[in-house]
Motif scaffolding. Structure first.
Motif, PDB file in Angstrom:
ATOM      1  N   CYS A  78       1.142  -1.092   0.015  1.00 37.04           N
ATOM      2  CA  CYS A  78      -0.289  -0.161   0.128  1.00 37.04           C
ATOM      3  C   CYS A  78       0.973   1.542   0.087  1.00 37.04           C
ATOM      4  O   CYS A  78       0.127   1.672  -0.032  1.00 37.04           O
ATOM      5  N   GLU A  79       2.216   1.626   0.470  1.00 35.19           N
ATOM      6  CA  GLU A  79       2.905   2.300   0.678  1.00 35.19           C
ATOM      7  C   GLU A  79       3.343   2.940  -0.527  1.00 35.19           C
ATOM      8  O   GLU A  79       4.011   3.874  -1.248  1.00 35.19           O
ATOM      9  N   TYR A  80       3.439   1.418  -1.884  1.00 33.13           N
ATOM     10  CA  TYR A  80       4.350   2.040  -2.701  1.00 33.13           C
ATOM     11  C   TYR A  80       3.134   3.202  -3.337  1.00 33.13           C
ATOM     12  O   TYR A  80       3.162   3.928  -5.008  1.00 33.13           O
ATOM     13  N   SER A  81       1.948   2.216  -3.722  1.00 38.01           N
ATOM     14  CA  SER A  81       0.592   3.153  -3.892  1.00 38.01           C
ATOM     15  C   SER A  81       0.607   4.770  -3.971  1.00 38.01           C
ATOM     16  O   SER A  81       0.300   5.947  -4.581  1.00 38.01           O
ATOM     17  N   ASN A  82       1.085   4.883  -2.732  1.00 39.61           N
ATOM     18  CA  ASN A  82       0.962   6.513  -1.750  1.00 39.61           C
ATOM     19  C   ASN A  82       2.207   6.363  -0.870  1.00 39.61           C
ATOM     20  O   ASN A  82       2.276   6.442  -0.026  1.00 39.61           O
ATOM     21  N   ASN A  84       4.077   8.417   0.524  1.00 37.55           N
ATOM     22  CA  ASN A  84       3.840   9.640   1.645  1.00 37.55           C
ATOM     23  C   ASN A  84       3.534   8.513   2.852  1.00 37.55           C
ATOM     24  O   ASN A  84       3.180   8.851   3.790  1.00 37.55           O
ATOM     25  N   LEU A  85       2.956   7.522   2.457  1.00 42.09           N
ATOM     26  CA  LEU A  85       2.217   6.343   3.820  1.00 42.09           C
ATOM     27  C   LEU A  85       3.323   5.268   4.082  1.00 42.09           C
ATOM     28  O   LEU A  85       3.779   4.577   2.763  1.00 42.09           O
ATOM     29  N   ASN A  95       2.161   8.795   7.989  1.00 39.72           N
ATOM     30  CA  ASN A  95       1.773   9.646   7.046  1.00 39.72           C
ATOM     31  C   ASN A  95       3.129  10.380   7.123  1.00 39.72           C
ATOM     32  O   ASN A  95       3.352  11.850   7.663  1.00 39.72           O
TER      33      ASN A  95
END
Length: 182
Positions: A78-82, A84-85, A95
């Motif tokens: 999930c952090e690769y899709s965003n 910043n997370l 965040n």
């Protein structure tokens, strides 16, 4: 680039369990999927102990493997899709831009020092920090005793475990090495 490991349990000279153990020594978060012909309890328990994402027993259908990899990608990347997370545990997300911690999408109120501490670990994933190094980063080395850092981490752990109602704390202490993200 996504990193994850699909490991055979039996590999010549080095089996998948030993390989996964070596990987876990270096990286606690890389997802591991075991593909094996062995269904014995000992191998399965070792895979669980290593926090394997999945353990598929041959023969399996290709769609089982595809579904497992898709589920793995959704959970662990999930952090690769965003970017910043940063996922710190099952339900804790940091965040990076806002320097905020969320549990089940609810913001957790943290002190300035707690925020600095989490940010230090997130920005230096898998690096160990001694109490002296943490002191220098957070308090700019104002001659605080090491137990001030221990107390800060302890208070943060208490706060997080009270909010999450379980042991979702994301900082580990390794004797004679220091503290790092799990």
């Amino acid at each position: 680039m996504y990193d994850f490991l699909c490991a055979k349990v039996e590999i010549p000279k080095l089996n998948g369990i030993k390989l996964a153990t070596k990987i876990r020594e270096k990286n606690k978060k890389v997802p591991i999927i075991f593909l094996t012909a062995y269904s014995d309890k000992d191998n399965l328990l070792q895979a669980i102990h290593l926090h394997a994402f999945s353990y598929l027993i041959k023969p399996f259908k290709i769609n089982e493997l595809i579904e497992t990899i898709d589920k793995c990608k959704k959970e662990f990347f999930c952090e690769y899709s965003n970017p910043n997370l940063k996922k710190l545990s099952q339900n804790l997300i940091w965040n990076k831009l806002k320097k905020e911690l969320y549990f089940n999408k609810e913001k957790i109120s943290l002190t300035k020092n707690e925020l600095s501490l989490i940010n230090l670990f997130v920005e230096n994933d898998f690096k160990f920090f001694t109490p002296e190094e943490i002191n220098e980063y957070i308090f700019l080395n104002h001659d605080l005793k090491n137990n001030s850092i221990i107390q800060l981490i302890s208070r943060l752990k208490k706060k997080i475990t009270e909010i999450t109602s379980d042991s979702e704390f994301f900082i580990e202490n390794i004797y004679n090495k220091g503290y790092r993200l799990k």
